[in-house]
Design a protein around this motif. Structure first.
Motif, PDB file in Angstrom:
ATOM      1  N   ARG A 157       7.242  21.570 -67.747  1.00 38.07           N
ATOM      2  CA  ARG A 157       7.091  21.252 -66.316  1.00 38.07           C
ATOM      3  C   ARG A 157       8.405  20.730 -65.728  1.00 38.07           C
ATOM      4  N   ALA A 158       9.084  19.869 -66.468  1.00 39.05           N
ATOM      5  CA  ALA A 158      10.351  19.324 -65.972  1.00 39.05           C
ATOM      6  C   ALA A 158      11.424  20.414 -65.901  1.00 39.05           C
ATOM      7  N   GLU A 159      11.418  21.306 -66.879  1.00 35.62           N
ATOM      8  CA  GLU A 159      12.397  22.404 -66.857  1.00 35.62           C
ATOM      9  C   GLU A 159      12.165  23.305 -65.650  1.00 35.62           C
ATOM     10  N   GLU A 160      10.895  23.573 -65.387  1.00 40.41           N
ATOM     11  CA  GLU A 160      10.576  24.416 -64.226  1.00 40.41           C
ATOM     12  C   GLU A 160      10.959  23.723 -62.926  1.00 40.41           C
ATOM     13  N   ALA A 161      10.711  22.435 -62.860  1.00 39.43           N
ATOM     14  CA  ALA A 161      11.069  21.675 -61.648  1.00 39.43           C
ATOM     15  C   ALA A 161      12.585  21.693 -61.443  1.00 39.43           C
ATOM     16  N   ARG A 162      13.327  21.553 -62.556  1.00 36.29           N
ATOM     17  CA  ARG A 162      14.786  21.554 -62.435  1.00 36.29           C
ATOM     18  C   ARG A 162      15.301  22.917 -62.001  1.00 36.29           C
ATOM     19  N   LYS A 163      14.733  23.965 -62.583  1.00 39.77           N
ATOM     20  CA  LYS A 163      15.143  25.322 -62.233  1.00 39.77           C
ATOM     21  C   LYS A 163      14.869  25.598 -60.747  1.00 39.77           C
ATOM     22  N   ARG A 164      13.691  25.213 -60.331  1.00 39.05           N
ATOM     23  CA  ARG A 164      13.307  25.391 -58.924  1.00 39.05           C
ATOM     24  C   ARG A 164      14.316  24.700 -58.012  1.00 39.05           C
ATOM     25  N   ALA A 165      14.646  23.466 -58.336  1.00 43.23           N
ATOM     26  CA  ALA A 165      15.561  22.690 -57.501  1.00 43.23           C
ATOM     27  C   ALA A 165      16.967  23.289 -57.526  1.00 43.23           C
ATOM     28  N   GLU A 166      17.426  23.675 -58.719  1.00 41.60           N
ATOM     29  CA  GLU A 166      18.777  24.243 -58.828  1.00 41.60           C
ATOM     30  C   GLU A 166      18.893  25.542 -58.040  1.00 41.60           C
ATOM     31  N   GLU A 167      17.873  26.374 -58.142  1.00 41.27           N
ATOM     32  CA  GLU A 167      17.924  27.652 -57.434  1.00 41.27           C
ATOM     33  C   GLU A 167      17.893  27.447 -55.931  1.00 41.27           C
ATOM     34  N   TYR A 168      17.098  26.518 -55.506  1.00 43.23           N
ATOM     35  CA  TYR A 168      17.034  26.222 -54.068  1.00 43.23           C
ATOM     36  C   TYR A 168      18.396  25.731 -53.565  1.00 43.23           C
ATOM     37  N   LEU A 169      18.996  24.804 -54.306  1.00 43.11           N
ATOM     38  CA  LEU A 169      20.263  24.210 -53.862  1.00 43.11           C
ATOM     39  C   LEU A 169      21.410  25.216 -53.937  1.00 43.11           C
ATOM     40  N   LYS A 170      21.348  26.106 -54.923  1.00 41.62           N
ATOM     41  CA  LYS A 170      22.390  27.133 -55.096  1.00 41.62           C
ATOM     42  C   LYS A 170      22.402  28.123 -53.937  1.00 41.62           C
ATOM     43  N   ALA A 171      21.240  28.338 -53.343  1.00 46.97           N
ATOM     44  CA  ALA A 171      21.128  29.296 -52.243  1.00 46.97           C
ATOM     45  C   ALA A 171      21.826  28.795 -50.973  1.00 46.97           C
ATOM     46  N   GLY A 172      22.323  27.541 -51.012  1.00 51.98           N
ATOM     47  CA  GLY A 172      23.125  27.010 -49.912  1.00 51.98           C
ATOM     48  C   GLY A 172      22.363  26.678 -48.643  1.00 51.98           C
ATOM     49  N   PRO A 173      21.279  25.934 -48.746  1.00 53.95           N
ATOM     50  CA  PRO A 173      20.551  25.530 -47.549  1.00 53.95           C
ATOM     51  C   PRO A 173      21.357  24.489 -46.773  1.00 53.95           C
ATOM     52  N   PRO A 174      21.065  24.310 -45.475  1.00 51.90           N
ATOM     53  CA  PRO A 174      21.798  23.303 -44.696  1.00 51.90           C
ATOM     54  C   PRO A 174      21.673  21.909 -45.321  1.00 51.90           C
ATOM     55  N   LYS A 175      22.821  21.274 -45.512  1.00 46.50           N
ATOM     56  CA  LYS A 175      22.844  20.001 -46.252  1.00 46.50           C
ATOM     57  C   LYS A 175      22.165  18.852 -45.522  1.00 46.50           C
ATOM     58  N   GLU A 176      22.012  18.980 -44.214  1.00 45.25           N
ATOM     59  CA  GLU A 176      21.403  17.871 -43.463  1.00 45.25           C
ATOM     60  C   GLU A 176      19.882  17.994 -43.440  1.00 45.25           C
ATOM     61  N   SER A 177      19.359  19.092 -43.965  1.00 47.14           N
ATOM     62  CA  SER A 177      17.918  19.298 -43.835  1.00 47.14           C
ATOM     63  C   SER A 177      17.114  18.396 -44.765  1.00 47.14           C
ATOM     64  N   ASP A 178      15.883  18.117 -44.347  1.00 46.68           N
ATOM     65  CA  ASP A 178      14.993  17.307 -45.177  1.00 46.68           C
ATOM     66  C   ASP A 178      14.712  18.010 -46.494  1.00 46.68           C
ATOM     67  N   ALA A 179      14.602  19.335 -46.436  1.00 46.41           N
ATOM     68  CA  ALA A 179      14.291  20.107 -47.637  1.00 46.41           C
ATOM     69  C   ALA A 179      15.415  19.959 -48.665  1.00 46.41           C
ATOM     70  N   TYR A 180      16.657  19.956 -48.184  1.00 45.62           N
ATOM     71  CA  TYR A 180      17.803  19.799 -49.086  1.00 45.62           C
ATOM     72  C   TYR A 180      17.740  18.441 -49.791  1.00 45.62           C
ATOM     73  N   THR A 181      17.517  17.403 -49.004  1.00 44.08           N
ATOM     74  CA  THR A 181      17.417  16.045 -49.551  1.00 44.08           C
ATOM     75  C   THR A 181      16.279  15.952 -50.563  1.00 44.08           C
ATOM     76  N   ALA A 182      15.161  16.561 -50.224  1.00 40.75           N
ATOM     77  CA  ALA A 182      13.998  16.514 -51.111  1.00 40.75           C
ATOM     78  C   ALA A 182      14.281  17.241 -52.420  1.00 40.75           C
ATOM     79  N   MET A 183      14.987  18.372 -52.333  1.00 39.08           N
ATOM     80  CA  MET A 183      15.279  19.132 -53.541  1.00 39.08           C
ATOM     81  C   MET A 183      16.321  18.425 -54.408  1.00 39.08           C
ATOM     82  N   GLU A 184      17.256  17.732 -53.758  1.00 39.28           N
ATOM     83  CA  GLU A 184      18.211  16.925 -54.529  1.00 39.28           C
ATOM     84  C   GLU A 184      17.477  15.849 -55.317  1.00 39.28           C
ATOM     85  N   ALA A 185      16.501  15.229 -54.682  1.00 41.09           N
ATOM     86  CA  ALA A 185      15.718  14.183 -55.350  1.00 41.09           C
ATOM     87  C   ALA A 185      14.891  14.781 -56.492  1.00 41.09           C
ATOM     88  N   ALA A 186      14.334  15.966 -56.259  1.00 38.34           N
ATOM     89  CA  ALA A 186      13.555  16.639 -57.309  1.00 38.34           C
ATOM     90  C   ALA A 186      14.444  16.972 -58.506  1.00 38.34           C
TER      91      ALA A 186
END
Ligand code: ATP
Length: 151
Positions: A91-120
């Motif tokens: 579960r933790a590996e999947e959560a990390r992969k999900r977060a890394e892939e989301y962040l790698k796609a280059g979402p806007p850094k000021e967005s709530d989603a970006y902050t949430a994924m960094e925390a994840a």
């Protein structure tokens, strides 16, 4: 005299027991709570929490929260907490992969989603590191018919 320790997360009682010392991730680094500690209310960071009692150490991951100390009781109200033994690695590996892939796609850094994924990403990385560093091989975790039972 030991101090009583209770770790409560949003959804359950994670641990309760006696402690000679509780080491918690404070906002200014690791903080050791001994019996008869002065009353204290403080914020916890994401990190490792250790409960030591009579030569035994239990290790937990905490994602943040609040600690309240009374001379005979330390209460940890955690956002999420789990012992290293109960962390689900997949579960933790999947959560990390999900977060890394989301962040790698280059979402806007000021967005709530970006902050949430960094925390994840921080949570999942903490869990995986904790398992690597602190998980013990428990008796019964491995089937070894050649050895005698010791416990
Ligand atoms: P996921 O994306 O896998 O749900 P998360 O970091 O968003 O992980 P949290 O919101 O921190 O999850 O925690 C929710 C609940 O799930 C808490 O009770 C926490 O202890 C538990 N939990 C989260 N990840 C794990 C894990 N890998 N193994 C065991 N329990 C977990």
């Amino acid at each position: 005299m030991p101090i009583r320790c209770e770790i409560v997360s949003q959804d359950r009682l994670v641990y309760e027991g006696e402690a000679d010392i509780v080491l918690v991730p404070g906002v200014r680094g690791e903080m050791g709570i001994l019996p008869n500690h002065a009353p204290l209310l403080s914020t916890l960071s994401l990190g490792i929490l250790k409960v030591r009692y009579q030569n035994e150490e239990r290790v937990f991951t905490v994602t943040g929260g609040v600690i309240e100390v009374q001379p005979d009781l330390v209460t940890i109200l955690a956002d999420a907490a789990e012992s290293v033994e109960e962390i689900n690695v997949m579960r933790a590996e999947e959560a990390r992969k999900r977060a890394e892939e989301y962040l790698k796609a280059g979402p806007p850094k000021e967005s709530d989603a970006y902050t949430a994924m960094e925390a994840a990403l921080r949570r999942s990385t903490l869990r995986l590191e904790a398992v690597k560093r602190y998980r013990t091989k428990r008796p019964g975790a491995m089937v070894d018919t050649s050895s005698k039972e010791t416990d």
